[in-house]
Design a protein around this motif. Sequence first.
Motif, PDB file in Angstrom:
ATOM      1  N   ARG A 128      -5.032  15.521  -2.411  1.00 20.76           N
ATOM      2  CA  ARG A 128      -3.619  15.282  -2.720  1.00 20.76           C
ATOM      3  C   ARG A 128      -3.371  15.174  -4.221  1.00 20.76           C
ATOM      4  O   ARG A 128      -2.239  14.966  -4.650  1.00 20.76           O
ATOM      5  N   GLY A 129      -4.443  15.227  -5.026  1.00 23.32           N
ATOM      6  CA  GLY A 129      -4.274  15.215  -6.464  1.00 23.32           C
ATOM      7  C   GLY A 129      -4.446  13.872  -7.134  1.00 23.32           C
ATOM      8  O   GLY A 129      -4.117  13.724  -8.318  1.00 23.32           O
ATOM      9  N   LEU A 130      -4.970  12.867  -6.433  1.00 22.69           N
ATOM     10  CA  LEU A 130      -5.169  11.564  -7.060  1.00 22.69           C
ATOM     11  C   LEU A 130      -6.334  11.646  -8.052  1.00 22.69           C
ATOM     12  O   LEU A 130      -7.433  12.064  -7.684  1.00 22.69           O
ATOM     13  N   ALA A 192      -0.144   4.547   0.227  1.00 21.81           N
ATOM     14  CA  ALA A 192      -0.266   3.222  -0.379  1.00 21.81           C
ATOM     15  C   ALA A 192      -1.187   3.243  -1.585  1.00 21.81           C
ATOM     16  O   ALA A 192      -0.938   2.550  -2.585  1.00 21.81           O
ATOM     17  N   VAL A 193      -2.262   4.013  -1.530  1.00 24.00           N
ATOM     18  CA  VAL A 193      -3.172   4.093  -2.672  1.00 24.00           C
ATOM     19  C   VAL A 193      -2.453   4.675  -3.881  1.00 24.00           C
ATOM     20  O   VAL A 193      -2.577   4.177  -5.011  1.00 24.00           O
ATOM     21  N   PHE A 194      -1.686   5.752  -3.676  1.00 25.29           N
ATOM     22  CA  PHE A 194      -0.914   6.332  -4.777  1.00 25.29           C
ATOM     23  C   PHE A 194       0.039   5.289  -5.372  1.00 25.29           C
ATOM     24  O   PHE A 194       0.139   5.143  -6.593  1.00 25.29           O
ATOM     25  N   THR A 195       0.724   4.570  -4.500  1.00 30.82           N
ATOM     26  CA  THR A 195       1.693   3.575  -4.965  1.00 30.82           C
ATOM     27  C   THR A 195       1.013   2.464  -5.741  1.00 30.82           C
ATOM     28  O   THR A 195       1.466   2.064  -6.822  1.00 30.82           O
ATOM     29  N   GLU A 196      -0.098   1.936  -5.206  1.00 34.07           N
ATOM     30  CA  GLU A 196      -0.805   0.837  -5.872  1.00 34.07           C
ATOM     31  C   GLU A 196      -1.381   1.277  -7.218  1.00 34.07           C
ATOM     32  O   GLU A 196      -1.490   0.475  -8.145  1.00 34.07           O
ATOM     33  N   ALA A 206       7.627   6.646   0.356  1.00 37.69           N
ATOM     34  CA  ALA A 206       6.972   5.340   0.204  1.00 37.69           C
ATOM     35  C   ALA A 206       6.115   5.066   1.426  1.00 37.69           C
ATOM     36  O   ALA A 206       6.457   5.466   2.549  1.00 37.69           O
ATOM     37  N   PRO A 207       4.997   4.387   1.250  1.00 40.50           N
ATOM     38  CA  PRO A 207       4.160   4.076   2.399  1.00 40.50           C
ATOM     39  C   PRO A 207       4.829   3.060   3.304  1.00 40.50           C
ATOM     40  O   PRO A 207       5.565   2.201   2.846  1.00 40.50           O
TER      41      PRO A 207
END
Length: 212
Positions: A128-130, A192-196, A206-207
Amino acid sequence: MTNDGPPLPTDEATATDYARENMQALVAELTARGCEVLLFNKEGRPVPQGGSLKFDIEAPDSYGDTLVVPGIPTDSLKSAKREDSWALRWGHKSYTWTAFVDERSALAQGLRTIHTNADLFVAELRKRGLPLNADGVGPDWDAASSTWITYDLPIGEEVVYASFPDQPIGPGLDQVLYVQGEEYTWEAAVMAVFTEAGVPVPDRAAPHQLTS
């Protein structure tokens, strides 16, 4: 504990030989069942009351304790009941041969599932590009149990913590995992990982945490 049963050999050398043979047989059976064994003192250490040897082992890797192995013939040890004084003793708990092998093998299988889960999840985040810092991704053994392991996921200056279970996770599955201590299913956990981490999520959604 019961004390009626096969007496420990009066000859210390014989008892020592039996205990080492038993340890070798146990390692072979655990290995055959898929449980890696790390044996740190192959010769064993004498037990104060005599007739047994202590072995420092990890079974599987990173899950260690002291195993007391009686110096009796292997067949007698395999037939011992948990309450017998000549049963295996792992830490402060007594085990039959079968129960010990079954428990450690099941733990090893669960750990393989946990690590597979983590690998799949990390691969999905990268897809996803993280921008994960590859060198820092890994388990935090201080935050591990027999059924869950927490992984550090470093992204830039941030570290996100994800905890993986010993049951399969993935798209469409109900099994949850945890991100920063909050419970999510697969897709919501990815978001959630992206957001955190403070990284824009791929679909700008948003998760959603699970609701009870």
